[in-house]
Design a protein around this motif. Structure first.
Motif, PDB file in Angstrom:
ATOM      1  N   SER A  83       0.802  -1.228   0.000  1.00  0.00           N
ATOM      2  CA  SER A  83       0.000   0.000   0.000  1.00  0.00           C
ATOM      3  C   SER A  83       0.833   1.275   0.000  1.00  0.00           C
ATOM      4  O   SER A  83       0.372   2.324  -0.433  1.00  0.00           O
ATOM      5  N   GLN A  84       2.071   1.208   0.477  1.00  0.00           N
ATOM      6  CA  GLN A  84       2.824   2.457   0.649  1.00  0.00           C
ATOM      7  C   GLN A  84       3.188   3.099  -0.699  1.00  0.00           C
ATOM      8  O   GLN A  84       3.693   2.429  -1.600  1.00  0.00           O
ATOM      9  N   ASP A 113      -0.821   6.091   4.118  1.00  0.00           N
ATOM     10  CA  ASP A 113       0.417   5.388   3.763  1.00  0.00           C
ATOM     11  C   ASP A 113       1.161   6.038   2.597  1.00  0.00           C
ATOM     12  O   ASP A 113       1.691   5.353   1.722  1.00  0.00           O
ATOM     13  N   HIS A 130       4.228   8.748   1.774  1.00  0.00           N
ATOM     14  CA  HIS A 130       5.396   9.399   2.384  1.00  0.00           C
ATOM     15  C   HIS A 130       6.078  10.267   1.349  1.00  0.00           C
ATOM     16  O   HIS A 130       5.989   9.993   0.154  1.00  0.00           O
ATOM     17  N   LYS A 135       8.422  -2.368   1.598  1.00  0.00           N
ATOM     18  CA  LYS A 135       7.023  -2.034   1.918  1.00  0.00           C
ATOM     19  C   LYS A 135       6.421  -1.122   0.845  1.00  0.00           C
ATOM     20  O   LYS A 135       5.217  -0.861   0.838  1.00  0.00           O
TER      21      LYS A 135
END
Ligand SMILES: Cc1ncc(COP(=O)(O)O)c(C=O)c1O
Length: 300
Positions: free
Chosen positions: A30-31, A65, A67, A83
């Motif tokens: 998901s990230q 999620d 960044h 991830k």
């Protein structure tokens, strides 16, 4: 992975949504890692990718999620891990001030993504379709993304967005659920014909070569002026940087009164945005630069 199959939608931001969904399907992660000062559009997913709290706050909660890392920072590549579903970047950062990748950044970014099984999504909505002198901006930087997102110029003035990936990846969107990114007008024959005609024209004409000649023309004319500190960008994706936001505001607003359309950039208040259609003539460009210089002269 080769870029083989294209999915047509109605706008750039809708294509970004498709790319994000595809990355989740392919990686089952998901990230998403996005770049600081990036712009990808205004639907919920694209907005979630932006690190501009003022524009996001009224619409929270957004998708989780996500960044942010700094474009062109090699140390920040460490944030990309197993991830990470995908890293998304504009090939040339638009709203940030027409920032080009330096030091083979995109090649390194792609290598890092590959090493952890993440996909690289390049947003070519602004630089793509000939604007930087190549069909895709990434062709200037020795990199091929897993997913490329296009729009804007692709439609030749009609509304379109598109994302392109390998057949193997794209086939994952066929089931579970069926038609999971369907939209009524996506890929309609009028738009598809318009995009095909535009692509043929861009590929078979001199427009891409001329974009580079026009870049040189604008840079030569504007850099002579003491109030222009720098002209950033490539081809017909140019930002003239003045010494202050006040000077830039004055030029953009005054130019409009004199019949010349310029614009601002979201994160760089000193930038005068110069992104004309690729078909602009050199005579028109000279005239436009003359207007900018006349306005700047009134400030000396
Ligand atoms: C780099 C980039 N990504 C995404 C978008 C969003 O495209 P649209 O306005 O078609 O939704 C834009 C539009 O300005 C853009 O410049």
């Amino acid at each position: 992975t080769p870029l083989e199959q294209t999915y047509l939608v109605n706008s750039g931001t809708e294509a970004i949504e498709g790319a994000l969904k595809l990355a989740r399907r392919v990686t089952r992660r998901s990230q998403i890692i996005a770049m600081k000062n990036a712009y990808h559009g205004n639907t919920m997913g694209s907005l979630s990718l932006m690190d501009y709290e003022e524009r996001k706050a009224p619409f929270r909660p957004l998708i989780p999620d996500i960044h942010h890392i700094n474009f062109n920072s090699e140390t920040d590549l460490d944030f990309i891990t197993n991830k990470t579903a995908a890293v998304i970047a504009e090939t040339i950062q638009g709203g940030a001030g027409f920032i080009e990748p330096t030091n083979n950044y995109l090649t390194k970014l792609k290598a890092k993504c590959e090493s952890v099984g993440a996909l690289l999504i390049l947003d070519e909505i602004q630089p793509g379709i000939g604007r930087t002198g190549k069909l895709f901006g990434f062709k200037n930087y020795n990199v091929i993304p897993d997913i490329v997102v296009t729009g804007k110029g692709l439609g030749g003035g009609l509304p379109i967005g598109a994302f392109t990936a390998s057949k193997a990846h794209m086939s994952l969107l066929q089931d579970n659920p069926k038609m999971g990114h369907i939209t009524t007008f996506g890929g309609n024959p009028l738009i598809a014909a318009s995009a095909l005609a535009t692509l043929k024209e861009v590929v078979n004409s001199n427009l891409m070569q001329e974009a580079l000649e026009k870049e040189k023309l604008v840079k030569d004319l504007l850099l002579q002026h003491p109030l222009i500190k720098e002209v950033r960008g490539r081809g017909l994706m140019l930002a003239a940087i003045t010494e202050s936001a006040d000077v830039t505001n004055h030029v953009v607003l005054e130019a409009q009164k004199r019949g010349l359309i310029l614009f601002w950039l979201l994160f760089e208040p000193k930038a005068i945005r110069i992104t004309p259609p690729l078909t602009i003539s050199k005579a028109e460009l000279k005239k436009g630069c003359g207007i900018i210089i006349d306005i700047l002269n009134t400030l000396l």
